[in-house]
Design a protein around this motif. Structure first.
Motif, short mmCIF file in Angstrom:
data_model
loop_
_atom_site.label_atom_id
_atom_site.label_comp_id
_atom_site.label_asym_id
_atom_site.label_seq_id
_atom_site.Cartn_x
_atom_site.Cartn_y
_atom_site.Cartn_z
N SER A 174 0.84 -1.20 0.00
CA SER A 174 0.00 0.00 0.00
C SER A 174 0.87 1.25 0.00
O SER A 174 2.00 1.23 0.51
CB SER A 174 -0.89 0.01 1.24
OG SER A 174 -0.12 0.22 2.41
N PRO A 175 0.39 2.34 -0.57
CA PRO A 175 1.17 3.58 -0.57
C PRO A 175 1.59 4.01 0.84
O PRO A 175 2.69 4.52 1.03
CB PRO A 175 0.22 4.60 -1.21
CG PRO A 175 -0.68 3.77 -2.07
CD PRO A 175 -0.87 2.49 -1.33
N LYS A 176 0.71 3.80 1.80
CA LYS A 176 1.01 4.19 3.17
C LYS A 176 2.18 3.40 3.74
O LYS A 176 3.11 3.96 4.31
CB LYS A 176 -0.22 4.01 4.05
CG LYS A 176 0.00 4.43 5.50
CD LYS A 176 -1.28 4.24 6.32
CE LYS A 176 -1.04 4.63 7.78
NZ LYS A 176 -2.27 4.43 8.59
N LEU A 177 2.16 2.06 3.57
CA LEU A 177 3.24 1.24 4.08
C LEU A 177 4.53 1.53 3.32
O LEU A 177 5.60 1.62 3.93
CB LEU A 177 2.89 -0.25 3.97
CG LEU A 177 3.98 -1.22 4.42
CD1 LEU A 177 4.32 -1.04 5.89
CD2 LEU A 177 3.57 -2.67 4.15
N ARG A 178 4.42 1.66 2.01
CA ARG A 178 5.61 1.93 1.19
C ARG A 178 6.30 3.21 1.63
O ARG A 178 7.53 3.25 1.80
CB ARG A 178 5.18 2.02 -0.28
CG ARG A 178 6.34 2.10 -1.25
CD ARG A 178 5.88 1.77 -2.67
NE ARG A 178 4.86 2.69 -3.15
CZ ARG A 178 3.62 2.33 -3.45
NH1 ARG A 178 3.22 1.08 -3.30
NH2 ARG A 178 2.74 3.23 -3.91
N ARG A 182 10.10 3.38 3.49
CA ARG A 182 11.18 4.15 2.87
C ARG A 182 11.64 5.29 3.77
O ARG A 182 12.83 5.58 3.86
CB ARG A 182 10.71 4.67 1.52
CG ARG A 182 10.69 3.58 0.46
CD ARG A 182 10.16 4.05 -0.86
NE ARG A 182 10.37 3.02 -1.89
CZ ARG A 182 9.68 2.92 -3.00
NH1 ARG A 182 8.73 3.81 -3.26
NH2 ARG A 182 9.92 1.96 -3.87
N ARG A 183 10.69 5.91 4.46
CA ARG A 183 11.04 7.00 5.36
C ARG A 183 11.89 6.48 6.53
O ARG A 183 12.91 7.09 6.89
CB ARG A 183 9.77 7.67 5.90
CG ARG A 183 10.03 8.76 6.94
CD ARG A 183 8.73 9.46 7.31
NE ARG A 183 7.70 8.55 7.73
CZ ARG A 183 7.60 8.03 8.96
NH1 ARG A 183 8.51 8.35 9.88
NH2 ARG A 183 6.62 7.21 9.27
N LYS A 184 11.50 5.35 7.10
CA LYS A 184 12.24 4.82 8.24
C LYS A 184 13.59 4.25 7.84
O LYS A 184 14.57 4.36 8.58
CB LYS A 184 11.40 3.78 8.96
CG LYS A 184 10.22 4.39 9.72
CD LYS A 184 9.40 3.36 10.45
CE LYS A 184 8.30 4.05 11.25
NZ LYS A 184 7.43 3.08 11.96
N LEU A 185 13.66 3.63 6.68
CA LEU A 185 14.95 3.15 6.21
C LEU A 185 15.91 4.31 6.00
O LEU A 185 17.10 4.23 6.33
CB LEU A 185 14.78 2.37 4.90
CG LEU A 185 14.22 0.95 5.01
CD1 LEU A 185 13.97 0.35 3.62
CD2 LEU A 185 15.16 0.05 5.80
N LYS A 186 15.40 5.40 5.45
CA LYS A 186 16.24 6.57 5.22
C LYS A 186 16.69 7.18 6.55
O LYS A 186 17.85 7.59 6.71
CB LYS A 186 15.48 7.61 4.41
CG LYS A 186 16.29 8.85 4.07
CD LYS A 186 15.49 9.81 3.20
CE LYS A 186 16.30 11.05 2.85
NZ LYS A 186 15.53 12.00 2.01
N LYS A 187 15.78 7.20 7.51
CA LYS A 187 16.08 7.82 8.80
C LYS A 187 17.06 7.01 9.63
O LYS A 187 17.97 7.57 10.25
CB LYS A 187 14.78 8.01 9.58
CG LYS A 187 14.97 8.62 10.96
CD LYS A 187 13.63 8.77 11.68
CE LYS A 187 13.81 9.33 13.09
NZ LYS A 187 12.51 9.43 13.80
N PHE A 188 16.90 5.66 9.63
CA PHE A 188 17.72 4.83 10.52
C PHE A 188 18.77 4.02 9.78
O PHE A 188 19.95 4.04 10.12
CB PHE A 188 16.81 3.87 11.30
CG PHE A 188 15.93 4.55 12.29
CD1 PHE A 188 16.42 5.00 13.51
CD2 PHE A 188 14.59 4.75 12.02
CE1 PHE A 188 15.61 5.62 14.43
CE2 PHE A 188 13.75 5.38 12.93
CZ PHE A 188 14.27 5.81 14.14
#
Length: 382
Positions: A174-178, A182-188
């Motif tokens: 889903s767009p929400k999960l995607r 991606r946001r959390k991978l970028k952040k952490f």
């Protein structure tokens, strides 16, 4: 002509270990729970009050199939019922025979059951995978052996098929999960603040069988700090009632090259784990958990995402996330798989006949809801 040798004492199976392994290797969907090593551990911890009936199917003197069965006493509203079934006890989701020709092997084994004194009230072969249901393997074998198989649904399990690439999979979410992943991978992940350590030894034959008790202890400590530490089911890896069973399985899976243990670290602090078994590219998720700190940062999502991404990199084929909790698994899974059962109710067993009516009603509900596969329609006996 095939003949059957029945084994009732576990120690009598020691002489077939190599042939058992040979059949395991030749069975495409075989799991850790179908190894002789697991059966020995299961019987050591849970065999009391049960009767072992392992059927060895031989062609002349050559072992061509193994059908592990057990008679267990189960409580019902009608009282205690003796059930002849596979010895999985819901530790996994799938079980079956080990054989070069599964249908012929199971048929000959069940003919043996039909020709021996009945020490059971109900035959209920559970934990059948979808290939078995689609090919009618157990249904036909039971029918040919003189039984009346009644198909049904035992459970359903959530699966992830690792087809294509990680990016292909992520685009299918889903767009929400995607966006969240991606946001959390970028952040952490990109900053090095978070790391996933995944331990998958090759096994004793490859001289790679260190149990890594440090990682095991880390996983149990995380479990104790997660919701599992307050669970009363007695089935979490940190629960004292099954701790020794899990540890014995840990050693066996390590030596067989079937252990898959992942630990998630946040700035070198362990905050989450996934404890799995792996076999022939298939991964079975036994237990997972995370700490309050992980939940505070929303890192449970990242643990799952990084595990799936790593499985794509390793070339795994499927991840069985197990039955239940589908709301939490729905955004990750690619499909729900039926876990089937085939049940025979002896006519001269009154309790079994009453249970037959109960199961018949449940199977009607399963068909109505679509849980029972269309391939089984019309095969249920009235």
């Amino acid at each position: 002509m095939l003949r059957v040798l029945e084994i009732n004492q576990l120690e009598d199976l020691s002489h077939v270990r190599c042939n058992w392994q040979r059949l395991w290797d030749s069975t495409p969907s075989a799991t850790f729970f179908q190894t002789l090593e697991w059966l020995q551990i299961y019987w050591k911890h849970f065999g009391e009050g049960k009767q072992l009936r392992v059927l060895l199917v031989l062609d002349d003197h050559r072992l061509v199939g193994v059908v592990p069965l057990v008679v267990v006493h189960e409580s019902t509203r009608l009282g205690r019922v003796r059930v002849l079934t596979y010895p999985l006890s819901d530790w996994g989701t799938h079980f079956g025979v080990l054989a070069e020709d599964p249908k012929a092997t199971l048929c000959r084994a069940l003919q043996h059951i039909n020709n021996t004194p009945r020490n059971w009230d109900l035959m209920d072969l559970r934990w059948l995978d979808e290939n078995d249901l689609e090919r009618s393997t157990t249904f036909d074998a039971m029918s040919d052996a003189g039984f009346s198989p009644n198909p049904g649904v035992w459970k359903e399990t959530a699966l992830i098929d690792f087809e294509g690439t990680w990016e292909d999979y992520l685009r299918s979410r889903s767009p929400k999960l995607r966006a969240e992943v991606r946001r959390k991978l970028k952040k952490f992940d990109a900053t090095g603040r978070i790391q996933l350590q995944r331990y998958r030894p090759l096994g004793k034959e490859a001289n790679d069988c260190d149990p890594r008790w440090d990682l095991y202890r880390t996983a149990t400590q995380i479990a104790e700090r997660s919701w599992q530490g307050h669970s009363t089911t007695g089935t979490t890896i940190s629960h004292r009632n099954i701790r020794s069973y899990i540890k014995d399985c840990h050693v066996a899976a390590t030596q067989l090259g079937m252990l898959d243990l992942a630990i998630l670290y946040l700035e070198e602090r362990p905050i989450g784990f996934c404890y799995n078994y792996t076999f022939k590219g298939q991964v079975f998720g036994l237990r997972r958990g995370d700490t309050p700190e992980a939940r505070e940062h929303g890192l449970g999502t990242l643990l799952t995402a990084m595990l799936i991404r790593d499985s794509f990199d390793r070339g795994d084929t499927t991840l069985d996330m197990g039955p239940g909790s589908f709301e939490a698994k729905r955004r990750w899974m690619t499909r729900i798989a039926t876990v089937g059962r085939m049940t025979h109710y002896p006519l001269n067993a009154p309790r079994a006949q009453i249970l037959r009516l109960k199961h018949w009603w449940q199977s009607r509900l399963d068909r109505k809801s679509g849980r029972l596969r269309t391939a089984l329609e019309g095969k249920a006996t009235s």
